[in-house]
Write a protein that holds these residues in place. Structure first.
Motif, PDB file in Angstrom:
ATOM      1  N   SER A 120       0.646  -0.991   0.156  1.00 17.70           N
ATOM      2  CA  SER A 120       0.100  -0.039  -0.113  1.00 17.70           C
ATOM      3  C   SER A 120       0.643   1.152   0.146  1.00 17.70           C
ATOM      4  O   SER A 120       1.689   1.321   0.936  1.00 17.70           O
ATOM      5  N   PRO A 121       0.537   2.311  -0.933  1.00 20.20           N
ATOM      6  CA  PRO A 121      -0.281   1.882  -2.245  1.00 20.20           C
ATOM      7  C   PRO A 121       0.297   0.924  -3.129  1.00 20.20           C
ATOM      8  O   PRO A 121       1.424   0.336  -2.991  1.00 20.20           O
ATOM      9  N   LYS A 122      -0.801   0.238  -3.636  1.00 22.38           N
ATOM     10  CA  LYS A 122      -0.452  -1.066  -4.322  1.00 22.38           C
ATOM     11  C   LYS A 122       0.618  -1.160  -5.586  1.00 22.38           C
ATOM     12  O   LYS A 122       0.360  -0.056  -6.415  1.00 22.38           O
ATOM     13  N   PHE A 123       1.421  -1.960  -5.490  1.00 22.46           N
ATOM     14  CA  PHE A 123       2.531  -2.038  -6.442  1.00 22.46           C
ATOM     15  C   PHE A 123       2.854  -3.680  -6.599  1.00 22.46           C
ATOM     16  O   PHE A 123       2.825  -4.270  -5.517  1.00 22.46           O
ATOM     17  N   ALA A 127      13.176  -4.379   2.669  1.00 18.00           N
ATOM     18  CA  ALA A 127      13.173  -3.327   1.653  1.00 18.00           C
ATOM     19  C   ALA A 127      12.580  -3.934   0.554  1.00 18.00           C
ATOM     20  O   ALA A 127      12.808  -5.092  -0.042  1.00 18.00           O
ATOM     21  N   ALA A 128      11.600  -3.443   0.207  1.00 23.35           N
ATOM     22  CA  ALA A 128      10.790  -3.928  -1.025  1.00 23.35           C
ATOM     23  C   ALA A 128      10.388  -2.874  -2.230  1.00 23.35           C
ATOM     24  O   ALA A 128      10.452  -1.807  -1.835  1.00 23.35           O
ATOM     25  N   ALA A 129      10.548  -2.943  -3.193  1.00 23.23           N
ATOM     26  CA  ALA A 129      10.555  -1.896  -4.514  1.00 23.23           C
ATOM     27  C   ALA A 129      10.072  -2.784  -5.819  1.00 23.23           C
ATOM     28  O   ALA A 129      10.067  -4.041  -5.826  1.00 23.23           O
ATOM     29  N   GLY A 130       9.623  -1.992  -6.681  1.00 22.63           N
ATOM     30  CA  GLY A 130       8.780  -2.560  -7.890  1.00 22.63           C
ATOM     31  C   GLY A 130       8.256  -1.822  -8.633  1.00 22.63           C
ATOM     32  O   GLY A 130       9.007  -0.570  -9.162  1.00 22.63           O
ATOM     33  N   THR A 131       7.105  -1.714  -9.044  1.00 21.23           N
ATOM     34  CA  THR A 131       6.560  -0.903 -10.135  1.00 21.23           C
ATOM     35  C   THR A 131       6.069   0.359  -9.660  1.00 21.23           C
ATOM     36  O   THR A 131       5.277   1.049 -10.151  1.00 21.23           O
ATOM     37  N   LYS A 132       6.488   1.034  -8.471  1.00 23.15           N
ATOM     38  CA  LYS A 132       6.505   2.241  -8.080  1.00 23.15           C
ATOM     39  C   LYS A 132       7.839   2.842  -8.071  1.00 23.15           C
ATOM     40  O   LYS A 132       9.056   2.078  -8.022  1.00 23.15           O
ATOM     41  N   GLY A 133       8.020   4.187  -7.946  1.00 25.27           N
ATOM     42  CA  GLY A 133       9.378   4.868  -7.832  1.00 25.27           C
ATOM     43  C   GLY A 133      10.055   4.883  -6.116  1.00 25.27           C
ATOM     44  O   GLY A 133      10.866   5.515  -6.389  1.00 25.27           O
ATOM     45  N   ASN A 134       9.408   4.213  -5.382  1.00 21.98           N
ATOM     46  CA  ASN A 134       9.729   4.240  -4.028  1.00 21.98           C
ATOM     47  C   ASN A 134      10.024   2.899  -3.516  1.00 21.98           C
ATOM     48  O   ASN A 134       9.875   1.772  -4.209  1.00 21.98           O
ATOM     49  N   TRP A 182      10.209   2.452 -12.794  1.00 21.62           N
ATOM     50  CA  TRP A 182      10.294   1.148 -11.742  1.00 21.62           C
ATOM     51  C   TRP A 182      11.894   0.861 -11.287  1.00 21.62           C
ATOM     52  O   TRP A 182      12.724   1.138 -11.748  1.00 21.62           O
ATOM     53  N   ILE A 183      11.569   0.292  -9.994  1.00 23.03           N
ATOM     54  CA  ILE A 183      12.846  -0.087  -9.414  1.00 23.03           C
ATOM     55  C   ILE A 183      13.079  -1.340  -9.689  1.00 23.03           C
ATOM     56  O   ILE A 183      12.371  -2.317  -9.242  1.00 23.03           O
ATOM     57  N   ARG A 184      14.251  -1.754 -10.246  1.00 27.63           N
ATOM     58  CA  ARG A 184      14.701  -3.020 -10.653  1.00 27.63           C
ATOM     59  C   ARG A 184      15.445  -4.001  -9.633  1.00 27.63           C
ATOM     60  O   ARG A 184      15.193  -5.338  -9.779  1.00 27.63           O
TER      61      ARG A 184
END
Length: 719
Positions: free
Chosen positions: A115-118, A136-143, A167-169
């Motif tokens: 949340s917010p959904k990514f 730490a988690a990252a993906g289809t958001k810039g955060n 996106w954070i790869r």
């Protein structure tokens, strides 16, 4: 790869029903067995452990289920026996592993709804101290979303690190020193072409007010702000602050990875711009700078031609000792660089290459000296045995004769230095071996061809062309490439011979395979109205039989071409009503066997008066209950025996000298049969039959020649 012997494949792990997206090694702190974890599109996570009876055989010892969509990423924290998984259902799950009574026990601990959904694309677990775990988690958001356990053992969201604009790869966490309370550095790589570093420190007071809320508008100054984010754990408080912004790549950055060598922390990044970058912190100023750049450094790296750009790197990895790095690219090869201390530079070594999409057909050279493979990745590749010395030999890709614009479907060899291939187009193409490949095979593989002096020099592909054109004289690299290449990005092998490189001591590396090992196209064979489906060459090399995809009698014909002047022998053979899937000449080229989607096989016999004319001899229109995908002939010494394999999960054995209506013997398989072949000689007076199925299983069967009864069977998956 293993040491300097280049012995690569040690185990094959099969069990998932769909693509595998993530793998992780799990090395427990206790004296427990080590694991390999794999996450798949089939929504499961499998735990693999080496079999106690065979060290190189892995077996599934646990399956984690619970995600409602494809598994995208995994990470492990062996110190606390935890596994984190992120999936396309926008959730993160935490699992606990334990080893009790010589068995692995798994339990589910927690689900985190993003949340917010990514969609999580990367996770990193870090043990900060006793009872202090950070995720730490990252993906289809810039955060980057940071989770930690505050007052219970459940992870809760505590900080949002903003700054990236894509996106954070990839995420990577490394300890700055060997000290127990050392600061940690979190690196994030994004599609915005930047790498951001964050410092994680214990008991660091805030210097800039409240945390920035996710989703706020920010300008360039905010990208570089040193805002402190507070994370509270069960054992203490930690601060996260922005450390550095790294700029060097020109395209998406896919992975980052930390490595500590001689007490110094270094970062490796892999990018779609076709380069690897190594980053070091300056001892005096603390500024992070790119000290080494490997890969394709050329103004032509954006080229989309078949022999142009390598297409970028997707994965970059350090070796445990930091003396070598490996990366995986779009063309399906693992590239390897090894640091040479004497020359103080990185030199490219022999990597691992292979097809990137399904292999549709293979063909041995007539003398068995090399193997050709062709597939849906639109390439044809030549594999041969590299003889290092008397004690060591290994198989490698030595040439990429064909790089096409259509998916390739079938191939066969014509003699020792020529082959014909068919693709999703209406014609077949014939290729001749160039001198460069012949010289390479002779030097490294001991393969000699008597007519080497008559071979063409080399080949290249014109811009926007599909045909490999022969060129006279040495094939030199483009001037701009030599001028603009970084010293570390190129091999230390000088450009000298007809292929554009000198490789007298090792197989070609990926760059050389794609640019200098093409074979010139010498002929085109026309006549079919649709895409080519099958091709076969007679053992004496005088005839080529071909077929195309068809839904009617008019196109379901077999066309014959003679190789002396490449003309078609008319009329074509009418034998099927639907697509012909397989063509095979028997050992003395007297018979031509064909199978098709119409579930029948047909045998045509060579006319004694005209050796270039075939006439139908036998047919079975109800040979199988579903389409027949493969067929082969037994050695001549046992008679006129052939084998067919079908989607009806059966293999049937036939004898032309006896009844056509019923098979001599048959066997059933657990999945549709996609390929069958038989050894061209007897082994201890037995026929040796290989059967492959759609599920990936391959089995070997020993048959009694007269009765065709199965005496013994072995599965290659069990070996």
């Amino acid at each position: 790869m293993k040491g300097e012997d280049h012995q690569g494949l040690t185990a094959l792990l099969g069990g998932h029903s769909d693509d595998v997206n993530a793998v992780r090694f799990f090395h427990p702190a206790a004296a427990w067995p080590h694991l390999v974890l794999s996450g798949s599109v089939d929504r499961t996570i499998r735990l693999w452990q080496t079999d106690s009876t065979a060290n190189l055989v892995y077996k599934t010892v646990g399956i984690l289920e619970g995600h409602a969509a494809s598994i995208n990423c995994l990470d492990v924290a062996p110190e606390c026996q935890l596994v984190a998984s992120g999936a396309a259902d926008a959730t993160i799950k935490i699992w606990y592993l334990d080893y009790v009574d010589n068995q692995w026990r798994t339990s589910f601990l927690q689900t985190i709804q993003t949340s917010p959904k990514f969609l999580p694309l990367n996770l990193r677990l870090a043990v900060l101290g006793p009872n202090a775990l950070l995720l730490a988690a990252a993906g289809t958001k810039g955060n980057i979303y940071v989770y930690a356990a505050r007052s219970s053992h459940e992870l809760v969201h505590q900080a949002t690190l903003s700054g990236h604009e894509g996106w954070i790869r990839s995420l990577a966490i490394g300890s700055e020193t060997y000290e127990p309370n050392s600061d940690l550095l979190l690196a994030s790589a994004s599609q915005d072409k930047y790498i951001r570093l964050w410092r994680i420190r214990q008991h660091h007071s805030s210097t800039s007010g409240e945390d920035q809320q996710p989703g706020e508008h920010f300008d360039f100054e905010s990208l570089l702000s040193n805002k402190t984010h507070r994370v509270n754990t069960l054992s203490g408080s930690y601060s996260l602050t922005f450390e550095a912004l790294l700029l060097s790549h020109d395209d998406w950055i896919y992975t980052v990875s930390w490595q500590r060598t001689a007490g110094k922390l270094r970062l490796l990044s892999a990018s779609a711009d076709g380069s690897l970058a190594m980053w070091d912190s300056d001892a005096a100023s603390g500024v992070w700078v790119c000290t080494t750049r490997l890969g394709e450094i050329s103004i032509q790296k954006g080229s989309t031609t078949a022999t142009g750009s390598m297409g970028g790197f997707w994965i970059g990895l350090w070796s445990p000792d930091g003396e070598s790095v490996a990366c995986l690219g779009r063309t399906g090869s693992w590239r390897l660089w090894i640091y040479d201390k004497d020359q103080e530079r990185w030199l490219q070594g022999v990597g691992i290459t292979g097809h990137t999409k399904p292999v549709m057909d293979i063909a041995w050279a007539k003398d068995g000296s090399y193997l050709l493979s062709t597939g849906s990745d639109q390439t044809t590749r030549l594999h041969a045995e590299w003889i290092h010395d008397e004690r060591c030999a290994s198989w490698h890709e030595f040439a990429r004769p064909q790089i096409h614009g259509y998916d390739l479907d079938c191939i066969d060899t014509i003699g020792d230095f020529r082959f014909v291939s068919g693709a999703d187009e209406k014609l077949l193409r014939v290729f001749d071996e160039p001198k460069g490949t012949a010289e390479l095979l002779r030097t490294l593989c001991g393969v000699r061809h008597a007519s080497e002096q008559e071979l063409p020099e080399a080949a290249n592909i014109p811009v926007l062309g599909l045909s490999n054109k022969a060129v006279e004289g040495p094939l030199e690299p483009p001037p701009d490439q030599a001028a603009s290449a970084d010293a570390n990005s190129q091999s230390n092998i000088p450009v000298s011979n007809d292929m554009g490189f000198q490789a007298s001591d090792r197989p070609p590396i990926e760059d050389e395979l794609a640019k200098y090992t093409l074979w010139p196209e010498t002929e085109k064979l026309y006549g079919h109205g649709y895409e080519i489906s099958a091709v076969a060459v007679s053992h004496d090399g005088s005839l080529i039989a071909t077929a195309c995809k068809a839904s009617s009698l008019d196109h379901a014909v077999i066309r014959l071409f003679e190789t002396r002047d490449w003309r078609e022998l008319k009329p074509p053979l009418v034998a099927h009503s639907l697509t012909v899937t397989c063509l095979q000449f028997n050992g003395d080229d007297r018979y031509l066997l064909s199978t098709g989607r119409d579930r029948q096989w047909t045998v045509c016999e060579r006319d004694g008066g005209d050796l270039q004319l075939f006439r139908p001899k036998a047919k079975n229109s109800k040979a199988h209950s579903r389409m027949i995908l493969s067929a082969c002939w037994a050695p001549l010494v046992v008679g006129e025996i052939f084998i067919t394999g079908s989607r009806d999960k059966s293999v049937r054995l036939w004898d032309l000298q006896k009844t056509y209506s019923e098979p001599m013997n048959s066997m059933t398989t657990s999945a549709p049969v996609t390929a069958v072949d038989i050894l061209g000689r007897l082994v201890e007076s037995m026929l040796v039959l290989a059967v492959a199925t759609e599920s990936g299983d391959t089995s070997i069967h020993f048959l009694e020649p007269t009765t065709l009864n199965i005496k013994s069977s072995y599965s290659l998956r069990d070996r």
